[in-house]
Write a protein that holds these residues in place. Structure first.
Motif, PDB file in Angstrom:
ATOM      1  N   PRO A   1      63.724  73.223  51.101  1.00  0.00           N
ATOM      2  CA  PRO A   1      62.177  72.255  50.501  1.00  0.00           C
ATOM      3  C   PRO A   1      61.501  73.352  49.709  1.00  0.00           C
ATOM      4  O   PRO A   1      60.920  73.269  48.212  1.00  0.00           O
ATOM      5  CB  PRO A   1      62.039  71.113  51.617  1.00  0.00           C
ATOM      6  CG  PRO A   1      62.543  71.728  52.695  1.00  0.00           C
ATOM      7  CD  PRO A   1      62.984  72.340  52.675  1.00  0.00           C
ATOM      8  N   ASP A   2      61.099  73.986  50.425  1.00  0.00           N
ATOM      9  CA  ASP A   2      60.567  75.530  49.385  1.00  0.00           C
ATOM     10  C   ASP A   2      61.558  76.236  48.295  1.00  0.00           C
ATOM     11  O   ASP A   2      61.128  75.857  47.002  1.00  0.00           O
ATOM     12  CB  ASP A   2      60.350  76.384  50.117  1.00  0.00           C
ATOM     13  CG  ASP A   2      59.336  76.370  51.470  1.00  0.00           C
ATOM     14  OD1 ASP A   2      58.599  75.317  51.072  1.00  0.00           O
ATOM     15  OD2 ASP A   2      59.482  77.203  52.424  1.00  0.00           O
ATOM     16  N   VAL A   3      62.880  76.058  48.695  1.00  0.00           N
ATOM     17  CA  VAL A   3      63.437  76.220  47.527  1.00  0.00           C
ATOM     18  C   VAL A   3      63.764  75.530  46.355  1.00  0.00           C
ATOM     19  O   VAL A   3      63.336  75.466  45.336  1.00  0.00           O
ATOM     20  CB  VAL A   3      65.165  76.787  47.437  1.00  0.00           C
ATOM     21  CG1 VAL A   3      65.258  77.259  46.737  1.00  0.00           C
ATOM     22  CG2 VAL A   3      65.720  77.700  49.102  1.00  0.00           C
ATOM     23  N   ALA A   4      63.404  73.979  46.660  1.00  0.00           N
ATOM     24  CA  ALA A   4      63.286  73.130  45.993  1.00  0.00           C
ATOM     25  C   ALA A   4      62.304  73.037  45.030  1.00  0.00           C
ATOM     26  O   ALA A   4      62.130  72.631  43.448  1.00  0.00           O
ATOM     27  CB  ALA A   4      63.591  71.483  46.552  1.00  0.00           C
ATOM     28  N   ARG A   5      61.028  72.925  45.728  1.00  0.00           N
ATOM     29  CA  ARG A   5      60.007  73.227  45.290  1.00  0.00           C
ATOM     30  C   ARG A   5      59.958  74.315  44.037  1.00  0.00           C
ATOM     31  O   ARG A   5      58.959  74.167  42.856  1.00  0.00           O
ATOM     32  CB  ARG A   5      58.481  73.409  45.765  1.00  0.00           C
ATOM     33  CG  ARG A   5      58.303  72.190  46.684  1.00  0.00           C
ATOM     34  CD  ARG A   5      56.801  72.094  47.199  1.00  0.00           C
ATOM     35  NE  ARG A   5      57.492  72.740  48.662  1.00  0.00           N
ATOM     36  CZ  ARG A   5      57.704  72.422  49.861  1.00  0.00           C
ATOM     37  NH1 ARG A   5      57.773  71.105  50.297  1.00  0.00           N
ATOM     38  NH2 ARG A   5      57.819  73.334  51.401  1.00  0.00           N
ATOM     39  N   LEU A   6      59.871  75.576  44.509  1.00  0.00           N
ATOM     40  CA  LEU A   6      60.190  76.752  43.513  1.00  0.00           C
ATOM     41  C   LEU A   6      61.066  75.689  42.237  1.00  0.00           C
ATOM     42  O   LEU A   6      60.962  76.286  40.818  1.00  0.00           O
ATOM     43  CB  LEU A   6      60.703  77.534  44.165  1.00  0.00           C
ATOM     44  CG  LEU A   6      59.812  78.350  44.659  1.00  0.00           C
ATOM     45  CD1 LEU A   6      60.423  79.811  45.592  1.00  0.00           C
ATOM     46  CD2 LEU A   6      58.743  79.009  44.192  1.00  0.00           C
TER      47      LEU A   6
ATOM     48  N   ASP B   1      60.989  75.710  37.696  1.00  0.00           N
ATOM     49  CA  ASP B   1      62.134  76.814  36.746  1.00  0.00           C
ATOM     50  C   ASP B   1      62.254  75.616  35.634  1.00  0.00           C
ATOM     51  O   ASP B   1      62.585  76.234  34.620  1.00  0.00           O
ATOM     52  CB  ASP B   1      63.061  77.524  37.803  1.00  0.00           C
ATOM     53  CG  ASP B   1      63.242  78.883  38.631  1.00  0.00           C
ATOM     54  OD1 ASP B   1      61.772  78.999  38.321  1.00  0.00           O
ATOM     55  OD2 ASP B   1      63.520  78.455  39.705  1.00  0.00           O
ATOM     56  N   LEU B   2      62.590  74.608  35.953  1.00  0.00           N
ATOM     57  CA  LEU B   2      63.140  73.357  35.201  1.00  0.00           C
ATOM     58  C   LEU B   2      62.186  73.713  33.926  1.00  0.00           C
ATOM     59  O   LEU B   2      62.915  72.823  32.969  1.00  0.00           O
ATOM     60  CB  LEU B   2      62.880  72.455  35.779  1.00  0.00           C
ATOM     61  CG  LEU B   2      63.492  70.923  35.587  1.00  0.00           C
ATOM     62  CD1 LEU B   2      65.174  70.843  35.417  1.00  0.00           C
ATOM     63  CD2 LEU B   2      63.307  70.059  36.535  1.00  0.00           C
ATOM     64  N   ALA B   3      60.588  73.038  34.050  1.00  0.00           N
ATOM     65  CA  ALA B   3      60.263  73.861  32.763  1.00  0.00           C
ATOM     66  C   ALA B   3      60.989  74.612  31.511  1.00  0.00           C
ATOM     67  O   ALA B   3      60.858  74.148  30.579  1.00  0.00           O
ATOM     68  CB  ALA B   3      59.231  73.890  33.075  1.00  0.00           C
ATOM     69  N   GLY B   4      61.445  75.323  32.104  1.00  0.00           N
ATOM     70  CA  GLY B   4      62.682  76.414  30.870  1.00  0.00           C
ATOM     71  C   GLY B   4      63.248  75.591  30.282  1.00  0.00           C
ATOM     72  O   GLY B   4      64.221  75.913  29.537  1.00  0.00           O
ATOM     73  N   TYR B   5      64.441  74.558  30.812  1.00  0.00           N
ATOM     74  CA  TYR B   5      65.223  73.613  30.086  1.00  0.00           C
ATOM     75  C   TYR B   5      64.567  71.959  29.585  1.00  0.00           C
ATOM     76  O   TYR B   5      65.566  71.736  29.413  1.00  0.00           O
ATOM     77  CB  TYR B   5      66.131  73.739  31.651  1.00  0.00           C
ATOM     78  CG  TYR B   5      66.363  74.918  32.167  1.00  0.00           C
ATOM     79  CD1 TYR B   5      67.430  75.747  31.832  1.00  0.00           C
ATOM     80  CD2 TYR B   5      65.958  75.526  33.208  1.00  0.00           C
ATOM     81  CE1 TYR B   5      68.536  76.113  32.445  1.00  0.00           C
ATOM     82  CE2 TYR B   5      66.206  76.552  33.612  1.00  0.00           C
ATOM     83  CZ  TYR B   5      67.908  77.412  33.198  1.00  0.00           C
ATOM     84  OH  TYR B   5      67.716  78.379  33.477  1.00  0.00           O
ATOM     85  N   LEU B   6      63.848  71.617  29.690  1.00  0.00           N
ATOM     86  CA  LEU B   6      63.142  70.524  29.117  1.00  0.00           C
ATOM     87  C   LEU B   6      63.086  70.312  27.989  1.00  0.00           C
ATOM     88  O   LEU B   6      63.329  68.726  27.382  1.00  0.00           O
ATOM     89  CB  LEU B   6      62.311  69.887  29.366  1.00  0.00           C
ATOM     90  CG  LEU B   6      62.203  70.025  31.164  1.00  0.00           C
ATOM     91  CD1 LEU B   6      60.412  69.647  31.693  1.00  0.00           C
ATOM     92  CD2 LEU B   6      63.156  69.363  32.592  1.00  0.00           C
TER      93      LEU B   6
ATOM     94  N   ILE C   1      70.945  69.945  36.121  1.00  0.00           N
ATOM     95  CA  ILE C   1      70.102  70.834  36.492  1.00  0.00           C
ATOM     96  C   ILE C   1      69.285  71.235  37.417  1.00  0.00           C
ATOM     97  O   ILE C   1      69.979  73.005  37.383  1.00  0.00           O
ATOM     98  CB  ILE C   1      69.031  71.245  34.637  1.00  0.00           C
ATOM     99  CG1 ILE C   1      69.964  70.809  33.861  1.00  0.00           C
ATOM    100  CG2 ILE C   1      68.831  72.709  34.492  1.00  0.00           C
ATOM    101  CD1 ILE C   1      71.298  72.074  32.945  1.00  0.00           C
ATOM    102  N   LEU C   2      68.356  70.688  38.072  1.00  0.00           N
ATOM    103  CA  LEU C   2      67.712  71.180  38.687  1.00  0.00           C
ATOM    104  C   LEU C   2      68.727  71.507  39.996  1.00  0.00           C
ATOM    105  O   LEU C   2      67.872  72.638  40.746  1.00  0.00           O
ATOM    106  CB  LEU C   2      67.132  69.856  39.690  1.00  0.00           C
ATOM    107  CG  LEU C   2      66.048  70.131  40.739  1.00  0.00           C
ATOM    108  CD1 LEU C   2      65.416  71.290  40.212  1.00  0.00           C
ATOM    109  CD2 LEU C   2      65.391  69.281  41.380  1.00  0.00           C
ATOM    110  N   GLU C   3      69.581  71.182  41.157  1.00  0.00           N
ATOM    111  CA  GLU C   3      70.848  71.250  42.047  1.00  0.00           C
ATOM    112  C   GLU C   3      70.974  73.231  41.365  1.00  0.00           C
ATOM    113  O   GLU C   3      71.427  73.619  42.414  1.00  0.00           O
ATOM    114  CB  GLU C   3      71.952  70.655  42.143  1.00  0.00           C
ATOM    115  CG  GLU C   3      71.342  68.979  42.553  1.00  0.00           C
ATOM    116  CD  GLU C   3      71.669  68.408  42.980  1.00  0.00           C
ATOM    117  OE1 GLU C   3      73.720  68.658  43.344  1.00  0.00           O
ATOM    118  OE2 GLU C   3      72.013  66.858  43.475  1.00  0.00           O
ATOM    119  N   GLN C   4      71.998  73.184  39.960  1.00  0.00           N
ATOM    120  CA  GLN C   4      71.611  74.339  39.808  1.00  0.00           C
ATOM    121  C   GLN C   4      70.713  75.463  39.520  1.00  0.00           C
ATOM    122  O   GLN C   4      71.421  76.695  40.393  1.00  0.00           O
ATOM    123  CB  GLN C   4      72.789  74.476  38.593  1.00  0.00           C
ATOM    124  CG  GLN C   4      73.660  73.659  38.442  1.00  0.00           C
ATOM    125  CD  GLN C   4      74.443  73.871  36.563  1.00  0.00           C
ATOM    126  OE1 GLN C   4      74.479  74.418  36.455  1.00  0.00           O
ATOM    127  NE2 GLN C   4      73.976  72.897  35.589  1.00  0.00           N
TER     128      GLN C   4
END
Length: 480
Positions: free
Chosen positions: A120-125, A129-134, A346-349
């Motif tokens: 869960p901690d990794v998912a939040r981080l 990171d996802l903001a850079g791909y939107l 993307i998020l899972e990557q």
């Protein structure tokens, strides 16, 4: 819509020795067909043989087969239309399911460790990171640069220099197998597989139209002459000239066998001479417990296409895998992929890119969990089933248990009545073989393993086999 037809000869091979156990012949036949449907060996919407054809094949009266089919219809496992035959069904399910949906069942058929505690901690981080791909459309058929670089770095750390453009990110390892089978195999081409093997792999090659060339693999353990196995692989490659060979060189599923560096080099050399593409499934390659020696990726010993994923190291719910191949094949895979899917999420990557940097920490945790799981399962089985042959594997997530008699399917059926789902040995073979084996995972939490072995013991007694002992509470408390 019916997807395929199962002829009487093929069903007869799948049935194997179905006549064991108590009850009438029609009940025994119906029970064995039921198992074939619920564990996926007969896919949903497959047309089963006509009653007359199956009766002739099995040497039975048509009345017996008619009664068996009627019993299966009453259970919702067959649907019959006058003039159109009968097709396989699963009650209340539109597609193949490995187990009932009721929560009281213990599903011991899947070989996958529990999720990492810090996931869960990794998912939040990763969400940050996802903001850079939107700003991009989000369709990614080859993989994000950050993840492909992380995968390449991991291969380099294991002794195989790799560049990011040799990597395609997939939706898990099974997706990778399916893509490769479609890219490499034409209808009627031969594809070499080990037997027993991971069933969804040979299903993918069959779906691509391949003619399978099975080569036997012995269970892990002392006294196995690997030279004979290697010679059989080399001979099969030379004589059948397959376009592809699907192998699991490390902790093979289900046998647990590891191929030596020398054997890998011999097989890869034979494949190169014939133009055979070796596909090495390395999804469990890094799950050592106490294996002696150093085993880099198979492509370090010759030309091979590699498959990896985080399903067995991180969590099965993270659907990210990859293919390592030369650039021309990566381009072919991109062309094959487009009609089926538009890329990996993307998020899972981004999660996996972060996790690969902690892989040594992850593997240390898994190694300890697997060591404890192996010891616990071995001790419980030795107490409850002293006649069974339980190999002492040195890594991986499963063990291939010898039952001493061809009762695996019968045991799997009986276990369901005790609330336990297990994978019968023939699920990993072709045409109904391996009734003397049962695949059991070593990666489950202690309480699940305890309950599973207790259910197996109850089932074994109910099948009127040799007396077995219930695992004692003191043993359950002391096994590590």
């Amino acid at each position: 819509m019916v997807d395929s037809t199962l002829h009487a000869r093929a069903l007869g091979n799948l049935l194997g020795d179905w006549r064991g156990g108590a009850g009438s012949a029609y009940q025994a036949l119906a029970e064995r067909i039921r198992l074939l449907i619920v564990d996926g060996r007969i896919a949903v919407d497959t047309r089963v043989p006509a009653e007359r054809d199956l009766a002739e094949r099995l040497g039975l009266s048509r009345t017996t087969v008619t009664a068996a089919y009627r019993h299966l219809r009453e259970q919702g496992l067959l649907h019959s239309v006058r003039g159109s035959g009968s097709v396989a069904r699963l009650p209340g399910a539109p597609a193949m399911l490995p187990a009932p949906l009721e929560t009281e069942y213990i599903d011991f058929s899947k070989a996958s460790p529990p999720a990492l505690p810090w996931l869960p901690d990794v998912a939040r981080l990763a969400a940050d990171d996802l903001a850079g791909y939107l700003a991009d459309p989000g369709y990614d058929p080859i993989g994000t640069p950050v993840l492909r670089a992380a995968i390449a770095d991991r291969y380099a750390a294991r002794g195989l220099p790799t560049s990011p453009d040799q990597i395609m990110v997939t939706i898990g390892a099974q997706h990778a197998i399916a893509l490769l089978s479609r890219a490499l195999v034409g209808r009627g081409d031969r594809a070499l597989i080990e037997v027993p093997t991971y069933p969804h792999a040979y299903e993918a090659f069959r779906a691509a139209g391949a003619r399978l060339v099975p080569v036997p693999v012995a269970p892990h353990g002392p006294g196995i002459d690997e030279r004979e196995e290697t010679a059989a692989l080399v001979q099969a490659i030379r004589h059948s000239n397959p376009v592809a060979a699907y192998l699991m060189p490390d902790f093979q599923n289900p046998t647990g066998r590891t191929m030596s560096r020398e054997s890998r080099a011999q097989v890869l050399d034979a494949a190169a001479r014939q133009g055979t593409v070796v596909i090495a499934d390395e999804t469990t390659a890094e799950l050592d417990i106490d294996r002696a020696g150093r085993f880099p990726p198979m492509a370090a010993d010759g030309r091979a296409v590699l498959i990896g994923s985080v399903g067995k190291t991180v969590w099965g719910g993270i659907r990210v895998g990859w293919i390592r191949a030369e650039r021309p094949l990566i381009r072919r895979l991109l062309a094959v992929r487009a009609p089926g899917d538009l890329g990996t999420p993307i998020l899972e990557q981004l999660m996996v890119a972060r996790l690969l940097g902690r892989m040594d920490e992850i593997l240390a945790l898994r190694r300890e969990q697997l060591r404890e799981g192996r010891g616990r399962l071995e001790a419980l089985l030795a107490r409850a089933f002293p006649s069974w042959e339980v190999p002492h594997i040195d890594g991986g997530i499963v063990t291939w248990v010898g039952l001493g008699s061809p009762v695996s399917s019968q045991l799997a059926l009986g276990a369901r009545r005790e609330g336990l789902i297990v994978a019968a040995g023939p699920r990993f073979g072709v045409d109904g073989a391996f009734e003397r084996f049962l695949r059991l995972p070593i990666c489950y939490p202690p309480e699940v393993t305890d309950a599973a072995v207790a259910a197996l013991a109850r089932t074994w007694r109910s099948l009127a086999h040799s007396p077995v002992a219930e695992p004692e509470p003191e043993l359950l408390a002391s096994v590590v």
